[in-house]
Design a protein around this motif. Sequence first.
Motif, PDB file in Angstrom:
ATOM      1  N   LYS A 456      64.112  35.834  61.234  1.00 58.38           N
ATOM      2  CA  LYS A 456      63.584  34.768  60.399  1.00 58.38           C
ATOM      3  C   LYS A 456      62.793  33.763  61.226  1.00 58.38           C
ATOM      4  CE  LYS A 456      64.910  35.556  56.202  1.00 58.38           C
ATOM      5  NZ  LYS A 456      63.871  35.810  55.221  1.00 58.38           N
ATOM      6  N   VAL A 457      63.240  33.573  62.416  1.00 58.87           N
ATOM      7  CA  VAL A 457      62.559  32.586  63.242  1.00 58.87           C
ATOM      8  C   VAL A 457      61.544  33.186  64.198  1.00 58.87           C
ATOM      9  CG1 VAL A 457      64.082  30.606  63.192  1.00 58.87           C
ATOM     10  CG2 VAL A 457      64.662  32.517  64.616  1.00 58.87           C
ATOM     11  N   LEU A 458      61.773  34.427  64.487  1.00 58.95           N
ATOM     12  CA  LEU A 458      60.845  35.042  65.423  1.00 58.95           C
ATOM     13  C   LEU A 458      59.656  35.566  64.656  1.00 58.95           C
ATOM     14  CD1 LEU A 458      63.416  37.088  67.477  1.00 58.95           C
ATOM     15  CD2 LEU A 458      62.632  34.782  67.849  1.00 58.95           C
ATOM     16  N   ARG A 459      58.764  34.739  64.402  1.00 57.69           N
ATOM     17  CA  ARG A 459      57.623  35.205  63.653  1.00 57.69           C
ATOM     18  C   ARG A 459      56.543  35.677  64.595  1.00 57.69           C
ATOM     19  NH1 ARG A 459      59.726  37.237  59.531  1.00 57.69           N
ATOM     20  NH2 ARG A 459      59.171  36.218  57.594  1.00 57.69           N
ATOM     21  N   GLU A 460      55.452  35.992  63.986  1.00 59.06           N
ATOM     22  CA  GLU A 460      54.459  36.723  64.745  1.00 59.06           C
ATOM     23  C   GLU A 460      54.130  36.175  66.122  1.00 59.06           C
ATOM     24  OE1 GLU A 460      53.701  39.561  64.057  1.00 59.06           O
ATOM     25  OE2 GLU A 460      54.813  39.460  62.170  1.00 59.06           O
ATOM     26  N   ARG A 461      53.862  34.930  66.173  1.00 56.99           N
ATOM     27  CA  ARG A 461      53.414  34.417  67.459  1.00 56.99           C
ATOM     28  C   ARG A 461      54.453  34.598  68.544  1.00 56.99           C
ATOM     29  NH1 ARG A 461      51.186  28.772  66.083  1.00 56.99           N
ATOM     30  NH2 ARG A 461      51.304  29.419  63.935  1.00 56.99           N
ATOM     31  N   ASN A 462      55.685  34.456  68.145  1.00 59.58           N
ATOM     32  CA  ASN A 462      56.726  34.568  69.141  1.00 59.58           C
ATOM     33  C   ASN A 462      57.132  36.009  69.380  1.00 59.58           C
ATOM     34  OD1 ASN A 462      56.843  31.792  69.369  1.00 59.58           O
ATOM     35  ND2 ASN A 462      58.020  31.696  67.475  1.00 59.58           N
ATOM     36  N   LEU A 463      56.883  36.804  68.370  1.00 59.53           N
ATOM     37  CA  LEU A 463      57.290  38.192  68.511  1.00 59.53           C
ATOM     38  C   LEU A 463      56.629  38.855  69.701  1.00 59.53           C
ATOM     39  CD1 LEU A 463      57.541  39.778  64.990  1.00 59.53           C
ATOM     40  CD2 LEU A 463      59.280  39.612  66.751  1.00 59.53           C
ATOM     41  N   ALA A 464      55.369  38.581  69.853  1.00 54.11           N
ATOM     42  CA  ALA A 464      54.645  39.206  70.955  1.00 54.11           C
ATOM     43  C   ALA A 464      55.362  38.897  72.264  1.00 54.11           C
ATOM     44  CB  ALA A 464      53.220  38.692  70.975  1.00 54.11           C
ATOM     45  N   ARG A 465      55.799  37.664  72.373  1.00 54.75           N
ATOM     46  CA  ARG A 465      56.463  37.253  73.599  1.00 54.75           C
ATOM     47  C   ARG A 465      57.822  37.959  73.748  1.00 54.75           C
ATOM     48  NH1 ARG A 465      58.765  32.237  74.334  1.00 54.75           N
ATOM     49  NH2 ARG A 465      57.753  31.542  72.440  1.00 54.75           N
ATOM     50  N   ILE A 466      58.526  37.988  72.650  1.00 52.21           N
ATOM     51  CA  ILE A 466      59.836  38.643  72.685  1.00 52.21           C
ATOM     52  C   ILE A 466      59.661  40.113  73.040  1.00 52.21           C
ATOM     53  CG2 ILE A 466      61.847  39.262  71.302  1.00 52.21           C
ATOM     54  CD1 ILE A 466      61.779  36.383  71.346  1.00 52.21           C
ATOM     55  N   TYR A 467      58.696  40.737  72.400  1.00 55.23           N
ATOM     56  CA  TYR A 467      58.457  42.152  72.681  1.00 55.23           C
ATOM     57  C   TYR A 467      58.217  42.345  74.169  1.00 55.23           C
ATOM     58  CZ  TYR A 467      57.931  43.365  67.708  1.00 55.23           C
ATOM     59  OH  TYR A 467      58.150  43.591  66.373  1.00 55.23           O
ATOM     60  N   GLU A 468      57.427  41.437  74.686  1.00 55.17           N
ATOM     61  CA  GLU A 468      57.084  41.568  76.095  1.00 55.17           C
ATOM     62  C   GLU A 468      58.353  41.446  76.950  1.00 55.17           C
ATOM     63  OE1 GLU A 468      53.679  39.235  76.982  1.00 55.17           O
ATOM     64  OE2 GLU A 468      54.042  39.454  79.145  1.00 55.17           O
ATOM     65  N   GLN A 469      59.137  40.449  76.614  1.00 51.25           N
ATOM     66  CA  GLN A 469      60.362  40.262  77.399  1.00 51.25           C
ATOM     67  C   GLN A 469      61.287  41.459  77.312  1.00 51.25           C
ATOM     68  OE1 GLN A 469      61.760  36.724  75.633  1.00 51.25           O
ATOM     69  NE2 GLN A 469      60.458  35.426  76.877  1.00 51.25           N
ATOM     70  N   GLU A 470      61.279  42.079  76.148  1.00 53.48           N
ATOM     71  CA  GLU A 470      62.184  43.208  75.973  1.00 53.48           C
ATOM     72  C   GLU A 470      61.551  44.513  76.444  1.00 53.48           C
ATOM     73  OE1 GLU A 470      65.310  43.295  74.900  1.00 53.48           O
ATOM     74  OE2 GLU A 470      65.392  41.118  74.724  1.00 53.48           O
ATOM     75  N   GLY A 471      60.385  44.407  77.007  1.00 49.45           N
ATOM     76  CA  GLY A 471      59.718  45.601  77.528  1.00 49.45           C
ATOM     77  C   GLY A 471      59.205  46.525  76.449  1.00 49.45           C
ATOM     78  N   VAL A 472      58.912  45.957  75.287  1.00 51.61           N
ATOM     79  CA  VAL A 472      58.412  46.795  74.196  1.00 51.61           C
ATOM     80  C   VAL A 472      56.935  47.104  74.433  1.00 51.61           C
ATOM     81  CG1 VAL A 472      57.905  46.836  71.724  1.00 51.61           C
ATOM     82  CG2 VAL A 472      60.060  45.899  72.532  1.00 51.61           C
ATOM     83  N   ASP A 473      56.638  48.375  74.405  1.00 52.86           N
ATOM     84  CA  ASP A 473      55.253  48.788  74.581  1.00 52.86           C
ATOM     85  C   ASP A 473      54.450  48.331  73.359  1.00 52.86           C
ATOM     86  OD1 ASP A 473      53.568  51.332  75.984  1.00 52.86           O
ATOM     87  OD2 ASP A 473      53.024  50.790  73.926  1.00 52.86           O
ATOM     88  N   LYS A 474      53.357  47.622  73.653  1.00 47.08           N
ATOM     89  CA  LYS A 474      52.606  47.003  72.549  1.00 47.08           C
ATOM     90  C   LYS A 474      52.074  48.031  71.566  1.00 47.08           C
ATOM     91  CE  LYS A 474      50.630  42.909  74.588  1.00 47.08           C
ATOM     92  NZ  LYS A 474      49.549  42.547  75.435  1.00 47.08           N
ATOM     93  N   GLU A 475      51.540  49.101  72.148  1.00 50.07           N
ATOM     94  CA  GLU A 475      50.908  50.092  71.279  1.00 50.07           C
ATOM     95  C   GLU A 475      51.946  50.753  70.373  1.00 50.07           C
ATOM     96  OE1 GLU A 475      47.899  53.766  71.942  1.00 50.07           O
ATOM     97  OE2 GLU A 475      48.438  52.538  73.665  1.00 50.07           O
ATOM     98  N   LEU A 476      53.070  51.092  71.003  1.00 45.44           N
ATOM     99  CA  LEU A 476      54.121  51.720  70.201  1.00 45.44           C
ATOM    100  C   LEU A 476      54.651  50.750  69.146  1.00 45.44           C
ATOM    101  CD1 LEU A 476      56.168  53.769  72.811  1.00 45.44           C
ATOM    102  CD2 LEU A 476      54.682  54.622  71.020  1.00 45.44           C
TER     103      LEU A 476
END
Length: 778
Positions: A456-476
Amino acid sequence: MATHAPTTHTKTTITRTRTAMQSNGPATATDTLVIYVATEDAPSKVHAILVHVCMTPQDVSDTILACFGVQARDTHRVLRLTRSSNDKIVIPVAALTLLPPNTLDTPYLAVIAASVDAALAESRAKDRSDEFETVYEEIEGLKRQLRFVKKHVAGSDASGAGTPAAPVTSFRGEMLSDEEAGELVSNLEMIGLEMGFMRALQIDTTVFRRFLFGIKDAFDKSPAPVDFFQSYQMTNAVIHLLKSANSMMAYGSPIGNLVNLLTILTYGLRKSLSESEQKSKLAVKPSAKDQLDILLSLFNDPATNFLIQLDDMDFKEFKETLKRVLLMLTSPRSFLADMPLPKSKPTNGNGAKLQKPTSSWISIAPKSGAGIKRRGSLDGLNLSKSKQISTGAPVDFKKSFATTEPVVVPPRAVSGKENTKGPEQSVPTVAVSKDSPPTVAVSKDSPQDVPLREDKVLRERNLARIYEQEGVDKELATLIRQDMLELNPNVRWTDIAGNEAAKTLLAEALVLPAIMPEFFKGIRRPWRGILMTGPPGTGKTMLAKAVATECGTTFFNVSASTLASKWRGESEKLVRTLFTMARIHAPSTIFIDEVDSVSSARGSSSESEATRRVKSELLIQMDGAGGSTTKMVNGGEPVVMVLAATNLPWLLDEAMRRRLEKRIYIGPPDLFGREQMLKLCVKDIVLAENVDLEVVARKTEGFSGSDITTLCRDAAMMKLREKMRNLKPSEMHALKPEELDVPIDMKDFEDALARVQSSLSGADVERYDQWLADYGSA
Ligand SMILES: Nc1ncnc2c1ncn2[C@@H]1O[C@H](COP(=O)(O)OP(=O)(O)OP(=O)(O)O)[C@@H](O)[C@H]1O
């Protein structure tokens, strides 16, 4: 009028993002839409106004159309963009104030680039006070900046009288200096954030603006040792907090309330103190950790009545604290690394003190006595989920500020929870009746709010950052979001005939742990996985979709064969990424259809190397061993459920079968289910008097839900076929709809019954029975 070519600046912070307009390929869900504007004063300069990330491709193109195609249209049920006579896009103030809370951060639409002429005029007409004019002073300034001048960017006729804007490909995006970008963005933020703040407080725009400018004004005049710059920074910090924490969503949580409260209190306090008092108070500098502990106690204790009294304030520290709170909300992982959550939660049922901070900065304890007054109006600040649409009386800030009394947060104002009773005493139950969809009945005493969900709080702008921290491959991540993330499959329990036991079980297994994860621990831990098995066409996929619609968990719909084939080579990574994302968006449900195709027994002929690897990764992920360190805001583990389906359970690998702990049979409907199914199928067609669906139901024993759908479709077409049989194409065209809409009678059903057979054989059903006798668990 001549066309002004935009000046080119070499450096830009905004245009680094791909714009849908500039890309040749189709817009993707993560495109950022950048709209260029110029100012009247400096038409040769083109500024960029960022709009938003993660709109759907449709949103992107619609937005562009709406903005530059200059069509009057209703965009996304949210915002009506109209074309004014001089070819500006006007967003009426009413539309702005009607923007749903998540507008700025969600897929819908986030155009906030417009002339505010109309808004200004409209608002002035309503309120002519001097103060109001002051309030709008800045907006007047913005007005000049925020004008859409497609003539400058698209090269079309400046008069606006001509054709719509040139194709979007003609936009150029490299003309913004950092400074200009910064200025423009911060102005935009002011607008957007005002909106956010306003919503956080649930007051109307005018009151809100007065409030903001009132603060500014008072700080300006204040003799306090904290200068305006600092105070302005503080206001900004608050605003930023709200913005960055995607406050539009966060306001359903304590954070919005808390920040609002702190701001109000700070202001009130400063007003009420003499200069010397202020000086002495400001001399006390509690550590950020102390402050943070308090805030954490607030967040962590769901059941306390709070009194927050601001004894002192240090803006720098305050800002720091806010930053950390923001970090906690948006990036729990790094937050936790930096600052572990307090071990013991304050327990407090009826007003006993929480941990007393070592500093005097904030004390939290329901104090009784002088100087404290309950302010009913602050009830409006309780924006917990269950009260988001509260229409509580607007807060009168002027009044609040004038008081020398600290403000008391009413019970439930922070957490929205009134009592300390643990979930054990009040477990919601899921009730499913034959006639009604499952509902979660929450007992009177139980916490009424769904725990704060990260997604609910992790919306788009922050998601990118979270993904990065969690090592989520952007393309995938993009692929998963496009192909597997189902936002609203729009299938309700009531759309599914029969299968009542399965509905109840799914609701229990998936809804409750999401609502109250703290209860589902230890022996009560949620099922790691649930397997739905049964013949084809019996509604397994529909049930999964209903789970997504009804349970409100983030829903990933994955076909196992896709996992094993499309992503060959990358499949394990895809599986890993999928689970990581599911944790980030928890509570989540991952639906794996045809799970047998990725999890056939070891050594079987259908098991390729790729399948084997995918299967191993799936098993690891289901065990949680490959889990990310993501934590829910409440410090708990993210709830990720795997819901799998197969028509061929006997092919399942034993290891997978073990992890799909709950195994339920979704069989062909019984008599009652078939009648229900028939009713659902014919609900939109006219039936003749002689149709008896119970009779039809009796004649369809052994039919799957899908067979019944086919039967009804066939019956519904009978009359049409008869009508069309001897007609020439031209005569067909001449037919009027009402001539075709003839009631379906019993004979149509009988004819259809003669043509449509059950797709299930007795042997099939026996095989399932046998398997369930061996391995079933429901
Ligand atoms: N219980 C049901 N209620 C309503 N519609 C149903 C039901 N069962 C099947 N249907 C109809 O049959 C169609 C197929 O159902 P669904 O795809 O959910 O079955 P399935 O069990 O997942 O099949 P498969 O195993 O082949 O994937 C649905 O689109 C729906 O029209």
